[in-house]
Design an enzyme around this catalytic site. Structure first.
Site, PDB file in Angstrom:
ATOM      1  N   LYS A 270       0.654  -1.377  -0.125  1.00  0.00           N
ATOM      2  CA  LYS A 270      -0.100  -0.053   0.104  1.00  0.00           C
ATOM      3  C   LYS A 270       0.784   1.036  -0.072  1.00  0.00           C
ATOM      4  CE  LYS A 270      -0.838   0.499   4.799  1.00  0.00           C
ATOM      5  NZ  LYS A 270      -0.168   1.293   5.984  1.00  0.00           N
ATOM      6  N   THR A 271       2.170   1.088   0.858  1.00  0.00           N
ATOM      7  CA  THR A 271       2.973   1.919   0.515  1.00  0.00           C
ATOM      8  C   THR A 271       3.479   2.695  -0.428  1.00  0.00           C
ATOM      9  OG1 THR A 271       3.840   1.573   3.042  1.00  0.00           O
ATOM     10  CG2 THR A 271       4.778   3.479   1.850  1.00  0.00           C
TER      11      THR A 271
ATOM     12  N   ASP B 271      -3.190   7.569   4.442  1.00  0.00           N
ATOM     13  CA  ASP B 271      -2.846   5.859   5.264  1.00  0.00           C
ATOM     14  C   ASP B 271      -3.951   5.325   5.895  1.00  0.00           C
ATOM     15  OD1 ASP B 271      -2.233   4.238   4.956  1.00  0.00           O
ATOM     16  OD2 ASP B 271       0.302   4.391   5.940  1.00  0.00           O
ATOM     17  N   GLU B 272      -3.762   3.750   6.302  1.00  0.00           N
ATOM     18  CA  GLU B 272      -4.531   3.538   7.659  1.00  0.00           C
ATOM     19  C   GLU B 272      -5.756   3.737   7.862  1.00  0.00           C
ATOM     20  OE1 GLU B 272      -3.082   0.905   8.115  1.00  0.00           O
ATOM     21  OE2 GLU B 272      -0.800   0.794   8.424  1.00  0.00           O
TER      22      GLU B 272
ATOM     23  N   GLN C 155      -8.400  -5.724   8.656  1.00  0.00           N
ATOM     24  CA  GLN C 155      -6.936  -4.584   9.847  1.00  0.00           C
ATOM     25  C   GLN C 155      -7.672  -3.613  11.012  1.00  0.00           C
ATOM     26  OE1 GLN C 155      -2.849  -5.182   8.477  1.00  0.00           O
ATOM     27  NE2 GLN C 155      -3.953  -5.806   6.659  1.00  0.00           N
TER      28      GLN C 155
END
Length: 688
Positions: free
Chosen positions: A32-33, A214-215, A250
């Protein structure tokens, strides 16, 4: 087992989709990064200026890594102006620039959790630390739900919550008087800016042409509302220009306010949302991913996704049944020794032992020490995060920069010296009015108009002491004199007595004072002058205490970073998220531990789903091998009770896996194989 050399089809689609809102469902280990950094490059290519691109993540470490990877991709000049930061850092930027519209001066103070606890104790006139911490936790949760004290009072469900709401109102008053904010305010106040200040809203809507988060599954209600405020452009062609990257499987931080509802809201509030799942995993073997997919299949799915890998089947996931905690730790040590005995290239740092609760680390620490295996406990409290060390650092920061209001607030109230919150509040109002720091305001000629003579006397006494200490710190050089100065300072302010007065336990107070002595030695040594044995005898560079204090932030960050050492990692499952190891042992996988359930708690469907996601996170940390360890008997307080294997083990569907093997038998077999290999190997050339 690294990310791909080139983008796969799903990653490519996520990078090149620029037409509107995009949700990238990034499964564990799916790169993902890499997608985020490549999308930044694509946005620059599309014509956006670097400062128009915001990439928001949750930790400073993640933001730093993202900036470094973006720099490698787009070059240092473009990367320098990218708005890559945490939610909180972005909030600070917004408030520094526009907080005056909410009544905040640009150099407002940011209180850390210890500062907040002190203010809450004072606001609630509370001497019970545990009660004050409960209030602090409750107030933080309310703020993360977007509630102020009025909203909290309306939502309070019982007498305890009604009391907490009253304390929250008093706490809000003190923050306003101190010109201070807490970490939750760094999200809620920027949200207030973009919802109640039309000029600020327009400015920030125009500031960012695209926002990447992100996240995303870890966002709380206020963070989601802030994201929406930054992309809710009135021009429909500019509305919703964001990329949210996350994984509903997650989402493990519900206990601190994160809500999976934010994933459900996206398609409802942004009907044009493009959903792109990343299912190819670049971390784990097929056997490990199959176990993860089977476990998470027990949860209802918001968006369907199934991880797969090209790394091959790999070793089967093994279940280790252990008699108790000691036996479990012995088996873990035996496994580490066996795998290293079979392959000399395997390092200690290739192993992680993961568990649901911190207390489970103790037996592993004892057995690893006995076996002389180096280890580190991840997610534990750093020495420099301890309240007593933060107190002393605040004093040193104030010596270096007397305009540092947060340092002033901590130093002037620790230890207490008869300067109460009313005095501090009025001093804060005075300094805000005249746009000075609080320390500078101490000696203002017009201060007597704002404060009574007695309060001014106490403040002047403190100010004179700080000025005198600053002079002595500037002129005191070398380790021996530095230590004498620091010990004299601690005696002057009565810090040892303060520790004993603020702790119920003498043993705990003594332990904290021991930490203070370690800190004094640590600072003094950096003042130099000691004879050192390093390739010869010489005197190290002598520095003043103030010289060392000036670099303390850098010293602390370096000390915390340390060198990457070859150590087994012990970590909670929560702290392991985002990390990976070749060999993982999941410990204490029993009912009551994982899924975690206290005797007086009800296991709701939502709680069970979050615990299942935690198990999924644990499984997907493993690259090559995974052992799931369960206890036949386990400690529960002072008692020992029968251990019931976690339901998650059955859900992994490992029925077809080879039979479990005792590690001692495996070690004997591996040694025999190594011996046979050595005997069969050709002799070295010089022996032929």
């Amino acid at each position: 087992m690294n990310a791909p050399a080139s983008l796969n089809a799903a990653q490519m689609e996520a990078v090149h989709y620029l037409r509107g809102p995009c949700l990238v469902l990034a499964g564990a280990g799916s790169g993902k990064t890499r997608v985020i950094t490549h999308k930044i490059a694509r946005l620059l290519q599309s014509g956006l200026a670097p400062k128009q691109i915001a990439a928001i993540t949750f930790t400073n470490k993640a933001a730093l890594e993202m900036r470094e990877r973006a720099k490698a991709l787009v070059g240092p000049r473009a990367a320098k102006d990218l708005a890559i930061s945490t939610f909180h850092s972005l909030g600070v930027r917004m408030l520094r620039e526009d907080g005056e519209q909410l009544g905040l001066k640009p150099n407002f103070s940011i209180l850390d959790s210890d500062d907040v606890l002190g203010v809450i104790r004072d606001a609630g006139a509370c001497t019970d630390n545990a009660m004050a911490k409960r209030w602090q936790w409750t107030i933080s949760l309310w703020k993360n739900q977007g509630l102020n004290s009025d909203g909290a009072a309306a939502a309070a469900a019982n007498d305890d919550e009604r009391v907490a709401a009253r304390v929250m109102a008093l706490y809000e008053e003190r923050l306003a008087a101190y010109q201070a904010v807490d970490f939750d305010d760094l999200i809620s106040l920027p949200l207030k800016l973009v919802t109640t200040c039309p000029e600020a809203k327009q400015k920030w809507l125009n500031q960012f042409g695209h926002v990447l988060v992100d996240e995303y599954q870890d966002t709380n209600a206020v963070q989601y509302a802030l994201l929406k405020g930054l992309v809710d452009h009135p021009d429909e062609f500019k509305r919703g220009m964001f990329t949210a990257v996350g994984d509903d499987d997650q989402s493990i931080y519900g206990w601190r306010g994160a809500t999976i509802e934010n994933l459900k809201k996206l398609p409802e509030e942004f009907p044009a949302l493009k959903v792109i799942p990343l299912e190819q995993n670049y971390r784990s073997t097929s056997a490990i991913l199959r176990a993860a997919n089977e476990v998470i299949a027990g949860n209802p799915k918001i968006f369907p996704k199934k991880l797969w890998s090209e790394h091959g089947e790999g070793e089967p996931v093994r279940v280790a049944e252990c008699d108790g905690e000691e036996h479990e730790a012995e088996r873990a040590v035996a496994r580490i020794q066996a795998l290293r005995g079979n392959d000399g290239r395997i390092k200690f740092a290739d192993f992680a032992i993961l568990y649901r609760a911190n207390h489970l680390a103790r037996a592993f620490e004892q057995k690893l020490r006995a076996a002389q295996i180096p280890y580190k406990v991840s997610g534990g409290q750093s020495f420099f995060d301890k309240a007593e060390i933060k107190d002393l650092c605040a004093w040193l920061r104030l010596l270096v920069n007397q305009d540092d209001d947060p340092a002033f607030l901590r130093a002037v109230t620790t230890p207490k010296r008869g300067i109460g919150h009313t005095t501090i509040g009025k001093l804060g109002e005075f300094s805000a009015k005249w746009k000075t720091s609080m320390f500078e305001a101490l000696f203002a000629e017009s201060l007597p108009a704002a404060l009574p003579a007695k309060a001014i006397g106490s403040l002047h006494e403190f100010g004179r002491y700080v000025n005198d200490l600053e002079h002595r710190a500037r002129t005191t050089v070398g380790a021996e004199d530095a230590k004498a100065l620091l010990l004299g300072w601690l005696k002057d302010i009565g810090y040892e007595q303060h520790l004993y007065d603020s702790e119920d336990s003498e043993k705990l107070a003594a332990s904290r004072w021991s930490n203070v002595m370690d800190f004094v030695d640590w600072v003094a040594k950096r003042c130099g002058g000691e004879i050192t044995q390093e390739g010869g005898t010489f005197e190290s560079e002598r520095k003043s205490v103030l010289d060392v204090a000036q670099t303390i932030s850098v010293i602390l960050s370096l000390a915390e970073r340390g060198d990457e050492q070859d150590q087994v990692v012990l970590s909670t499952l929560h702290a392991s998220k985002g990390l990976e190891w070749p060999h993982v042992i999941l410990a204490g996988v029993n009912e009551g531990l994982l899924p975690f359930k206290a005797d007086d708690e009800e296991m709701t469907a939502e709680r069970l789903q979050e615990e299942r996601r935690l198990m999924y996170v644990g499984i997907t940390r493993a690259q090559k091998t995974l052992v799931v360890s369960t206890l036949r008997r386990r400690k529960k307080g002072r008692d020992t009770v029968a251990g019931i294997p976690s339901r998650f083990i059955a859900e992994m569907k490992l029925n077809q896996a080879p039979a479990n093997e005792d590690p001692r038998e495996r070690l004997r077999r591996l040694r025999a194989e190594l011996g046979a290999k050595a005997a069969a190997a050709p002799a070295p050339a010089e022996d032929r």
